[in-house]
Design an enzyme around this catalytic site. Structure first.
Site, PDB file in Angstrom:
ATOM      1  N   GLU A 215       0.839  -1.216   0.000  1.00 12.43           N
ATOM      2  CA  GLU A 215       0.000   0.000   0.000  1.00 12.43           C
ATOM      3  C   GLU A 215       0.867   1.257   0.000  1.00 12.43           C
ATOM      4  O   GLU A 215       2.011   1.251   0.466  1.00 12.43           O
ATOM      5  CB  GLU A 215      -0.928   0.007   1.219  1.00 12.43           C
ATOM      6  CG  GLU A 215      -0.198  -0.223   2.537  1.00 12.43           C
ATOM      7  CD  GLU A 215      -0.604   0.723   3.631  1.00 12.43           C
ATOM      8  OE1 GLU A 215      -0.832   1.913   3.332  1.00 12.43           O
ATOM      9  OE2 GLU A 215      -0.658   0.262   4.784  1.00 12.43           O
TER      10      GLU A 215
ATOM     11  N   LYS B  34      -2.082  -0.856  15.027  1.00 11.50           N
ATOM     12  CA  LYS B  34      -1.133   0.150  15.510  1.00 11.50           C
ATOM     13  C   LYS B  34      -1.281   0.368  17.014  1.00 11.50           C
ATOM     14  O   LYS B  34      -2.391   0.416  17.533  1.00 11.50           O
ATOM     15  CB  LYS B  34      -1.336   1.444  14.734  1.00 11.50           C
ATOM     16  CG  LYS B  34      -0.659   1.326  13.367  1.00 11.50           C
ATOM     17  CD  LYS B  34      -0.565   2.631  12.682  1.00 11.50           C
ATOM     18  CE  LYS B  34      -1.829   2.876  11.924  1.00 11.50           C
ATOM     19  NZ  LYS B  34      -1.839   2.367  10.580  1.00 11.50           N
TER      20      LYS B  34
HETATM   21  N1  PSU Z   1       0.969   0.905   8.770  1.00  9.90           N
HETATM   22  C1  PSU Z   1       2.076   1.685   8.966  1.00  9.90           C
HETATM   23  N2  PSU Z   1       1.963   3.022   8.718  1.00  9.90           N
HETATM   24  C2  PSU Z   1       0.795   3.590   8.239  1.00  9.90           C
HETATM   25  C3  PSU Z   1      -0.355   2.755   8.012  1.00  9.90           C
HETATM   26  C4  PSU Z   1      -0.200   1.420   8.303  1.00  9.90           C
HETATM   27  O1  PSU Z   1       3.135   1.187   9.380  1.00  9.90           O
HETATM   28  O2  PSU Z   1       0.768   4.790   8.006  1.00  9.90           O
HETATM   29  C5  PSU Z   1      -1.640   3.335   7.436  1.00  9.90           C
HETATM   30  C6  PSU Z   1      -2.409   2.221   6.713  1.00  9.90           C
HETATM   31  O3  PSU Z   1      -2.568   2.648   5.378  1.00  9.90           O
HETATM   32  C7  PSU Z   1      -3.747   2.130   7.422  1.00  9.90           C
HETATM   33  C8  PSU Z   1      -3.956   3.540   7.861  1.00  9.90           C
HETATM   34  O4  PSU Z   1      -4.764   1.661   6.580  1.00  9.90           O
HETATM   35  O5  PSU Z   1      -2.634   3.885   8.346  1.00  9.90           O
HETATM   36  C9  PSU Z   1      -5.059   3.675   8.883  1.00  9.90           C
HETATM   37  O6  PSU Z   1      -5.525   4.983   8.876  1.00  9.90           O
HETATM   38  P1  PSU Z   1      -6.914   5.375   9.608  1.00  9.90           P
HETATM   39  O7  PSU Z   1      -6.647   5.125  11.054  1.00  9.90           O
HETATM   40  O8  PSU Z   1      -7.137   6.833   9.270  1.00  9.90           O
HETATM   41  O9  PSU Z   1      -7.976   4.490   9.017  1.00  9.90           O
END
Ligand code: PSU
Ligand code: MN
Length: 290
Positions: free
Chosen positions: A14, A148
């Site tokens: 991604e 995360k």
């Molecule tokens: N994993 C990482 N860094 C990131 C992300 C995932 O190590 O920046 C990204 C992914 O693309 C995930 C997004 O889908 O963060 C989630 O964002 P949100 O909480 O706005 O849905």
């Protein structure tokens, strides 16, 4: 190039983690490293994202370079992807939108860093990543270091359960949380061999037409201690709140603040866990053969 023409097996990657998850100068070297790692472990990497004026959703290194130079590239999830395609805009795809594009292209394995999930109430609003819902809709296995650690990890795990998403541990019994190997909850089942995992994934995707979470914890030598972690997180959250981050900006704002507060240690750990996921993801794709 349409993904059907790419040599198999393919591993989806991604673009949000490259364009929003790491500092600007790390994006291109990291993309190159991930590409090499995928090939070394038996798969062709396919980087998903939208570049304006370019057909398809597969990014070449030159697309990534141009998008990195742009003042701002929006994060596209499943709710904003379609309009961006119709209006020929550029955008970085998250876990949810990459799952949508990659599964439609017949790719069966995707490696990321960590899933989005249930946010803490930093902005006093309900904020739950659509990443979780995407597992109920798109048939693809996502290799991830859990969710995360900036999230409400236990409620994220509960919601995956509620949604009926299989959460599988690769060589682990506990649901990991990004920088931490144990996020405080269990996985549904554990697999220790890539071939056995590949057989399960093939059957499960065909049986349910839905996604699978494959948990691959950060390697022990890169894990961040609980004490360091809680101190850094508290400070980073304060900075993100003070900067007024809400909605889609919360994740990049907290990750960016953490990288600064920790003197680059969370960035290093973040990069190591992504590489580990790409290596395992490529091995899984190779064993599945698609
Ligand atoms: N994993 C990482 N860094 C990131 C992300 C995932 O190590 O920046 C990204 C992914 O693309 C995930 C997004 O889908 O963060 C989630 O964002 P949100 O909480 O706005 O849905
Ligand atoms: Mn959100």
């Amino acid at each position: 190039m349409p993904t059907a023409e790419l040599p198999r097996p393919r591993l989806a990657l991604e673009s949000t983690l490259l364009l929003h998850g790491v500092p600007r100068e790390s994006a291109l070297p990291l993309a190159a490293d991930l590409g090499k790692l995928a090939v070394a472990n038996g798969a062709t990497p396919v980087l998903f994202g939208l570049r304006s004026g370019r057909g398809g959703a597969v990014l070449e290194p030159s697309d990534l370079a141009a998008m990195r130079e742009a003042a701002f590239t929006p994060k596209l999830n499943t709710s904003s992807l379609g309009a961006a395609v119709a209006q020929r805009k550029s955008g970085a795809t998250t876990v949810s939108s990459t799952m949508e594009l990659a599964s439609a292209a017949g790719v069966r394995v995707f490696a990321t860093g960590g899933l989005g999930g249930v946010h803490k109430h930093l902005s006093q609003r309900l904020d739950i990543s659509t990443d979780l819902l995407a597992f109920t809709r798109f048939p693809i296995a996502v290799v991830t270091a859990g969710c995360k650690s900036i999230l409400d990890v236990l409620n994220t795990r509960e919601l995956l359960e509620t949604l009926g998403v299989p959460v599988i541990g690769f060589r682990c019994d506990r649901f990991p949380a990004f920088y931490r190997r144990d996020g405080g909850a269990d996985v549904d089942a554990r697999f220790d061999e890539v071939d056995a995992l590949a057989r399960f994934v093939r059957h499960e995707l065909a049986r349910t037409c839905r996604g699978i979470v494959i948990c691959n914890p950060i390697p022990p030598e890169h894990e961040i201690s609980e004490t360091l972690w809680s101190g850094w997180l508290a400070e980073a959250e304060k900075q993100a709140v003070a900067a007024g981050a809400t909605g889609r900006d919360v994740t990049p704002a907290v990750l960016g603040a953490l990288h600064k507060v920790s003197g680059g240690q969370t960035l290093k750990a973040n990069i190591e866990l992504i590489k580990h996921n790409v290596a395992v993801g490529a091995q899984l794709a190779a064993a599945i053969g698609v």
